[in-house]
Design an enzyme around this catalytic site. Structure first.
Site, PDB file in Angstrom:
ATOM      1  N   ARG A 222       0.821  -1.207   0.000  1.00 12.80           N
ATOM      2  CA  ARG A 222       0.000   0.000   0.000  1.00 12.80           C
ATOM      3  C   ARG A 222       0.860   1.265   0.000  1.00 12.80           C
ATOM      4  NH1 ARG A 222      -2.805  -0.928   4.419  1.00 12.80           N
ATOM      5  NH2 ARG A 222      -1.887   0.761   5.592  1.00 12.80           N
TER       6      ARG A 222
ATOM      7  N   TYR B 214     -15.108  18.792 -14.533  1.00 17.47           N
ATOM      8  CA  TYR B 214     -15.645  17.425 -14.503  1.00 17.47           C
ATOM      9  C   TYR B 214     -16.702  17.276 -13.396  1.00 17.47           C
ATOM     10  CZ  TYR B 214     -15.582  12.319 -14.756  1.00 17.47           C
ATOM     11  OH  TYR B 214     -15.931  10.997 -14.901  1.00 17.47           O
TER      12      TYR B 214
ATOM     13  N   ASP C 272      -7.345  20.080 -14.071  1.00 17.16           N
ATOM     14  CA  ASP C 272      -7.605  18.739 -14.586  1.00 17.16           C
ATOM     15  C   ASP C 272      -7.314  18.799 -16.085  1.00 17.16           C
ATOM     16  OD1 ASP C 272      -8.709  16.439 -15.718  1.00 17.16           O
ATOM     17  OD2 ASP C 272     -10.502  16.454 -14.445  1.00 17.16           O
TER      18      ASP C 272
ATOM     19  N   LYS D  83      -7.599   7.679 -19.678  1.00 17.43           N
ATOM     20  CA  LYS D  83      -7.895   8.252 -20.990  1.00 17.43           C
ATOM     21  C   LYS D  83      -6.638   8.205 -21.877  1.00 17.43           C
ATOM     22  CE  LYS D  83     -11.755   8.845 -18.812  1.00 17.43           C
ATOM     23  NZ  LYS D  83     -12.147  10.071 -18.159  1.00 17.43           N
TER      24      LYS D  83
HETATM   25  C1  LIG Z   1     -12.598  10.403 -16.811  1.00 21.47           C
HETATM   26  C2  LIG Z   1     -12.273  11.730 -16.210  1.00 21.47           C
HETATM   27  C3  LIG Z   1     -12.047  11.859 -14.830  1.00 21.47           C
HETATM   28  C4  LIG Z   1     -12.159  10.701 -13.883  1.00 21.47           C
HETATM   29  O1  LIG Z   1     -11.222   9.729 -14.141  1.00 21.47           O
HETATM   30  P1  LIG Z   1     -11.450   8.153 -13.821  1.00 21.47           P
HETATM   31  O2  LIG Z   1     -10.155   7.551 -14.201  1.00 21.47           O
HETATM   32  O3  LIG Z   1     -12.623   7.722 -14.634  1.00 21.47           O
HETATM   33  O4  LIG Z   1     -11.753   8.078 -12.355  1.00 21.47           O
HETATM   34  C5  LIG Z   1     -11.717  13.103 -14.346  1.00 21.47           C
HETATM   35  N1  LIG Z   1     -11.628  14.178 -15.157  1.00 21.47           N
HETATM   36  C6  LIG Z   1     -11.869  14.093 -16.482  1.00 21.47           C
HETATM   37  C7  LIG Z   1     -11.771  15.306 -17.318  1.00 21.47           C
HETATM   38  C8  LIG Z   1     -12.195  12.870 -17.052  1.00 21.47           C
HETATM   39  O5  LIG Z   1     -12.433  12.798 -18.366  1.00 21.47           O
END
Ligand SMILES: *Cc1c(COP(=O)(O)O)cnc(C)c1O
Length: 403
Positions: free
Chosen positions: A69, A122, A194, A219
């Protein structure tokens, strides 16, 4: 001496091109068993030769592993690679993008602290803050995306964090990162971007003075629609409490998952070049098409954020949002259903193109008035261009729109 060597390596690595960084940064030159690839250490725990070794580890804070962890050698490789890609000192890797942002907010905010969001950020991040951090006394404010005066006016002595996504999803609004970071610095407030849609290939928020960058590595960074992961990058000092808390909350990846992410990262620049080319070509095709009412893509001169995007982004990404002219939700769904190459699914940033109608995929259960406020009309389609050949994607959209 050890430190100097590390710094030398960092300096050399940051002077290199993006693909060289993707392939080599963060890795030892000579690895376990002389393997060219990093081994996957399937270890939940790490052994000590004897009691004296345990005591030496604790007293001297030796840089070795202790328990899964708290860290894994494969995780450290990926963290160094991701930090190098963003031009940052450090990275903390999580089991998903949401685990990463939750980890940062939990580590940094106390009862009475306030956070200000640009409102296109988001939706799950805003929900986590406004619904869940609120239970621990954290106050969330939202101001219109791109309204820097409204954001500045909302800052008070309790404000601890300014948050935005850039570009935003699905409207692809682009934040002027230097202006955003400047607001934070002027008022002594930390900033978080983000940059999941932007990626370290297209945007470099750390270089613009932003404190923390979040990526959902699910992504573009992983890039193959086959893993979930998330990362926060920033300075070692600012991330120290974040890393400590991750060791307690335990939102860590399995060793196999780090390896998939490391493997995906090797081709990151090549993939981004194709994602950018496909996004631009598809946006230009749709912009000229008589059945299209509007295209949201920062690479189009008609996009309201085109000027900021051209100044601050290397490319404009693979995500294209568009509205079908004079179409109700059913006629819009017909276009989605006629497409042959992109698959119908949420998510974005992978090699396979994905298409969705936000009304159905993400906002089906939301009251109409709220949906209108979020700027999600019935005739909106979001397309995440993968790395298929550009001509094939354009031809497919052409036939789907002829229907
Ligand atoms: C998908 C996404 C998230 C969250 O990410 P996960 O890996 O699905 O938890 C946060 N911000 C943006 C812009 C996203 O496209």
């Amino acid at each position: 001496m050890g430190n100097m060597k590390t710094n030398d390596r960092t300096a050399n690595e940051t002077a290199r091109g993006i693909s060289t960084t993707c392939v080599h940064a963060g890795e030892e030159r000579q690895k376990e068993a002389s393997s060219i690839t990093d081994p996957i250490f399937c270890a939940s725990t790490y052994t000590f030769a004897n009691t004296a070794a345990v005591i030496e580890f604790i007293e001297k804070k030796l840089p070795r592993e202790e328990y899964g962890r708290y860290g894994n050698p494969g995780e450290k490789v990926v963290e160094r690679k991701l930090a190098a890609l963003d031009g940052a000192e450090a990275a903390v890797l999580y089991s998903s993008g949401m685990a990463a942002v939750a980890g940062l907010l939990l580590a940094k905010l106390n009862s009475g602290d306030e956070v200000i969001f640009f409102d296109e950020c988001y939706h799950r991040t805003r929900e986590f803050c406004s619904k869940h951090m609120a239970r621990f006394g954290v106050v969330t404010h939202q101001v219109p995306a791109g309204d820097y005066d409204a954001m500045e006016a909302a800052i008070n002595k309790n404000t601890r964090l300014l948050v935005s996504e850039s570009p935003t999803n699905p409207h692809l609004s682009v934040v002027d990162l230097e202006r955003f970071a400047g607001l934070g610095r002027k008022h002594g407030v930390e900033t978080l971007i983000d940059a999941t849609l932007g990626t370290p290939y297209n945007v470099q928020p750390i270089g613009a003075g932003v404190d923390y960058v979040l990526h959902s590595a699910t992504k573009y960074l992983g890039g193959h629609n086959d893993l979930l992961a998330g990362v926060i990058v920033g300075s070692e000092e600012q991330l120290a409490p974040v890393r400590k808390l991750r060791g307690i909350t335990g939102a860590v990846n399995s060793p196999h998952n780090f390896y998939l992410l490391e493997r995906g990262l090797k081709t990151f620049e090549l993939r981004m070049q194709r994602h950018n080319a496909n996004g631009q070509a598809v946006a230009e095709f749709l912009h000229e098409h008589p059945r299209i009412e509007k295209v949201y893509y920062p690479g189009l001169p008609s996009h309201p954020y085109h000027e900021i995007a051209s100044r601050t982004m290397r490319g404009f990404g693979g995500l294209v949002t568009f509205l079908i002219k004079d179409a109700d939700w059913r006629a819009t769904a017909d276009v989605v259903d006629r497409v042959q190459i992109p698959r119908i699914a949420p998510s974005l940033g992978g090699v396979e193109s994905l298409i969705e109608q936000p009304l159905v995929m993400s906002y089906y259960e939301m009251p109409v008035e709220d949906r209108k406020r979020f700027g999600i009309p019935d005739n909106m389609i979001r397309l995440s261009c993968g790395i298929e050949n550009t001509e094939d994607l354009v031809a497919d959209l052409k036939q789907a729109l002829q229907g």
